[in-house]
Design a protein around this motif. Structure first.
Motif, PDB file in Angstrom:
ATOM      1  N   CYS A  72       0.679  -1.091   0.034  1.00  0.00           N
ATOM      2  CA  CYS A  72       0.089   0.099  -0.163  1.00  0.00           C
ATOM      3  C   CYS A  72       0.823   1.349   0.108  1.00  0.00           C
ATOM      4  O   CYS A  72       0.677   2.218  -0.869  1.00  0.00           O
ATOM      5  CB  CYS A  72      -0.766  -0.033   1.208  1.00  0.00           C
ATOM      6  N   GLU A 100       1.455   3.867  -3.185  1.00  0.00           N
ATOM      7  CA  GLU A 100       1.025   5.281  -3.040  1.00  0.00           C
ATOM      8  C   GLU A 100       2.266   6.216  -3.319  1.00  0.00           C
ATOM      9  O   GLU A 100       2.205   7.168  -4.146  1.00  0.00           O
ATOM     10  CB  GLU A 100       0.556   5.555  -1.749  1.00  0.00           C
ATOM     11  N   GLY A 117      -1.346   4.733  -6.621  1.00  0.00           N
ATOM     12  CA  GLY A 117      -2.327   4.133  -5.352  1.00  0.00           C
ATOM     13  C   GLY A 117      -3.769   3.526  -5.883  1.00  0.00           C
ATOM     14  O   GLY A 117      -4.223   2.646  -5.459  1.00  0.00           O
TER      15      GLY A 117
END
Length: 217
Positions: free
Chosen positions: A158, A162, A167
């Motif tokens: 994650c 991002e 993302g």
């Protein structure tokens, strides 16, 4: 390549000449036969009979083959990776996931980083659709250390996506739901260490959770 274990250990040496010699050998191995090099590194990472430091370094070098902080170099490395035979790429990915289950916490952490970088290359092209189910299975049915490794990897993923400005890719299809479901499962685990790893993953997944809720609304 000859005695990869020793070369990887030499690359960690405090002696400058020894370290530089090892780094040169590793760079030559990558340049001469990238396919063989990544497979050998993946094998080293998963080999329980190898020293922890060489396994850790194998993960670091494998990560460096497929990614770079320099944008242009990173693009070139991604193209090089995708030019490799699909069967070879699958072998490397499979070994990286296996390494998440190693008893060695040092090698395991390195494997988390490798899986993260492989995911960044493969998920956008639907080249590793089985990854999230695999991580989910580790969290649901795995040993405590496996659960923590899977959740740590999800958190890394994650964060990495991002930071890379991509993302939104993790909100496509079932990826976001799979991530959230796996993290929530981890937060319900009776082991405090697993819950802590899940909390860390949730921190990095909050953005995707927000987007997911907006879609549902």
């Amino acid at each position: 390549m000859a005695d990869l274990t020793k070369i990887l250990q030499d690359a960690l040496s405090g002696d400058l000449a020894t370290r530089q010699s090892a780094e040169t050998k590793l760079a030559q191995a990558e340049e001469q036969n990238t396919a063989l090099y990544v497979v050998e590194l993946a094998k080293q990472l998963t080999s329980e009979d190898r020293p922890e430091d060489s396994r850790q370094m194998a993960g670091v070098m494998l990560k460096n083959v497929i990614s770079s902080k320099d944008k242009q170099v990173d693009i070139a490395k991604a193209q090089k990776w995708h030019s490799l035979d699909p069967a070879l790429r699958k072998d490397v990915k499979d070994r990286a996931v296996v390494a998440l289950k190693t008893p060695s916490s040092i090698a395991q952490k390195s494997a988390c980083q490798v899986v993260t970088k492989l995911a960044r290359l493969e998920l956008p092209n639907n080249g590793w659709n089985e990854l999230l189910p695999l991580l989910q299975n580790l969290v649901i049915k795995g040993e405590v250390s496996w659960k923590k490794a899977a959740l740590t990897t999800i958190g890394y993923m994650c964060e990495d996506f991002e930071e890379d400005g991509r993302g939104e890719l993790l909100t496509q299809g079932n990826l976001c739901n799979d991530i959230l479901t796996t993290v929530v499962q981890g937060m319900r685990d009776p082991d405090g260490g697993v819950r802590l790893a899940a909390t860390g993953a949730l921190y990095h997944a909050l953005l995707f959770a927000e987007r997911n809720f907006k879609v549902e609304e």
